[in-house]
Scaffold this active site. Structure first.
Site: not given
Length: 452
Positions: A89, A162, A284, A289, A296
């Site tokens: 407790h 859309h 990596s 990139k 994200e």
């Protein structure tokens, strides 16, 4: 905002990292401190002393005893942890440890109150402090969105529905939408923060059987909290459900904004992208990139907030005057949600401050469909000339589909179409294919939004 009165902390033990559950990767120091055991137990000790002060005012505890207790009271985190292993407790372990430092006067400690009086009131203090950080973050984001929206007010780009090109808009209007939504989120969080900044000192089942209601009023006022109007052994969990669902709404808005940037950063679009720091690596394996990793991450953490909100809703229904099925869950979901949203706000502010915007690519994308984005204006003009809507629609769609299928210019197809050319010549079409037409109410919209 009220703060707990100064009270001695752990004896000879430095602040620990125990407490807040979110992994360190997503913890910012200021928010994380609120959920550490050091902060929690300091607040609990302050509340225990405030209860004694209230009782002394009512002549139920000797004033001198309170003075001695305030001077001697302290705790030891390691000792509390060892005691809890035995007692199973946490509050009992805390009270017993504090009592060891107080000595004889410990007989007055925790008088007439129950564990939830201390824990729920402590939670009110923690959430008040956490809310201040989150509200400050939202306020900073609002200012940045306002500045960016004004900067890009007239920067024309394609609007999409859309995911498909629809009609022209401006990048500033897109950001003004985010600004307006964030202002609503600020108001929502202000309301939820006020509701959750509450405390209770009402005893075992909330009847004040062993302590006067004025003690609760005194303690809460000193802490800058509101006293709940009525409680059982606990503050009712709907207030925490409201708070966590509000955090989930704020997180969902951040996800919405981040998702838009992720779409705009795609190679095929590249109208905007999150900042890419010197020395940063996107992959990596592939040196070229530039991935939207921050956005994200924000989208991923928004899911955590929604999941935690669901748990908070399930915590509302408890057995009779209380059970503790909510307790274990709250020790995770409440710290984690505040920590996650604090981190998300911090990172999205960084994204917006360093946002890379590419006007030339916006113009390239604007003409990519070879004029199809003007189809509604052509439709309306044909109707204005007297064609029934269905007939006008068929004419425009026929020429539009030809452009889709042949990669041909929409305007040329209209001029070659026997039916369309009866009503629209090149001069009329040049007027219809005018971007300024779509921007004529931008200033009016901005005045309605009232960017600060």
């Amino acid at each position: 905002m009220g703060t707990p009165p100064t009270a001695a902390g752990s004896a000879g033990v430095p602040p620990t990292a125990e407490g807040g559950c979110m992994i360190p990767r997503y913890c910012l120091p200021k928010m994380n401190t609120i959920w550490q055991d050091e902060f929690k137990f300091k607040t609990m000790l302050a509340i225990e002393i405030l209860v004694l002060e209230a009782l002394a005012k009512q002549k139920k505890v000797p004033t001198q005893a309170v003075i001695r207790i305030r001077k001697k009271a302290r705790f030891n985190l390691e000792a509390i942890q060892k005691l809890e292993e035995k007692t199973q407790h946490d509050v009992v372990a805390f009270v017993n440890n504090v009592a060891q430092y107080i000595g004889q006067d410990a007989k007055y400690l925790h008088k007439g109150i129950t564990s939830s009086d201390i824990l729920d009131t402590t939670l009110g203090v923690q959430l008040q402090a956490a809310s201040k950080i989150l509200l400050d973050g939202l306020s900073v984001l609002i200012k940045i969105l306002s500045k960016k929206a004004r900067k890009y007010k007239d920067m024309v780009c394609i609007g999409r529905t859309h995911g498909v090109h629809a009609e022209p808009t401006t990048f500033g209007l897109k950001l003004a939408v985010w600004y307006d939504e964030t202002k609503r989120n600020l108001a929502r969080l202000e309301s939820a923060a006020e509701e959750v900044a509450v405390g209770k000192i009402s005893g075992a089942v909330g009847t004040f059987a062993n302590i006067d209601p004025e003690a609760e009023v005194y303690v809460c006022k000193k802490l800058g909290l509101k006293s709940v109007k009525i409680s059982t052994q606990i503050i009712q969990r709907d207030v925490y459900a409201q708070f966590l669902t509000t955090l989930a709404v704020v997180g969902s808005s951040l996800e919405k904004f981040a998702l838009e940037i992720r779409h705009l950063q795609r190679t095929e679009v590249r109208e905007a992208e999150e900042p890419f720091a010197e020395g940063q690596k996107g992959s990596s394996a592939m040196p070229h990139k530039r991935n939207p990793v921050i956005c994200e991450r924000i989208c991923g953490l928004a899911r955590i907030l929604r999941g935690n909100a669901q748990v908070a809703l399930e915590n509302v229904a408890l057995w009779h005057e209380r059970d503790i099925s909510h307790s274990s869950a709250e020790r995770i979901i409440i710290p984690d949600s505040t920590l996650a949203l604090d981190y998300m706000l911090h990172k999205f502010i960084q994204v917006m401050e360093g946002l890379l915007v590419y006007p030339d690519n916006m113009l390239v994308n604007l003409v990519k469909t070879r004029g199809l984005i003007f189809s509604q204006r052509v439709l309306l003009e044909l109707m204005q000339k007297g064609l029934p809507r269905a007939q006008a629609y068929d004419v425009v769609q026929r020429c539009a589909m030809q452009s889709w299928n042949e990669n041909s210019e929409f305007k040329d197809n209209l001029l070659k179409d026997k039916e369309a050319s009866l009503y629209l010549d090149r001069k009329a079409l040049d007027k219809i294919f005018d971007l300024d037409y779509y921007l004529r109410n931008v200033n009016k919209i901005f005045r309605r939004v009232r960017l600060g």
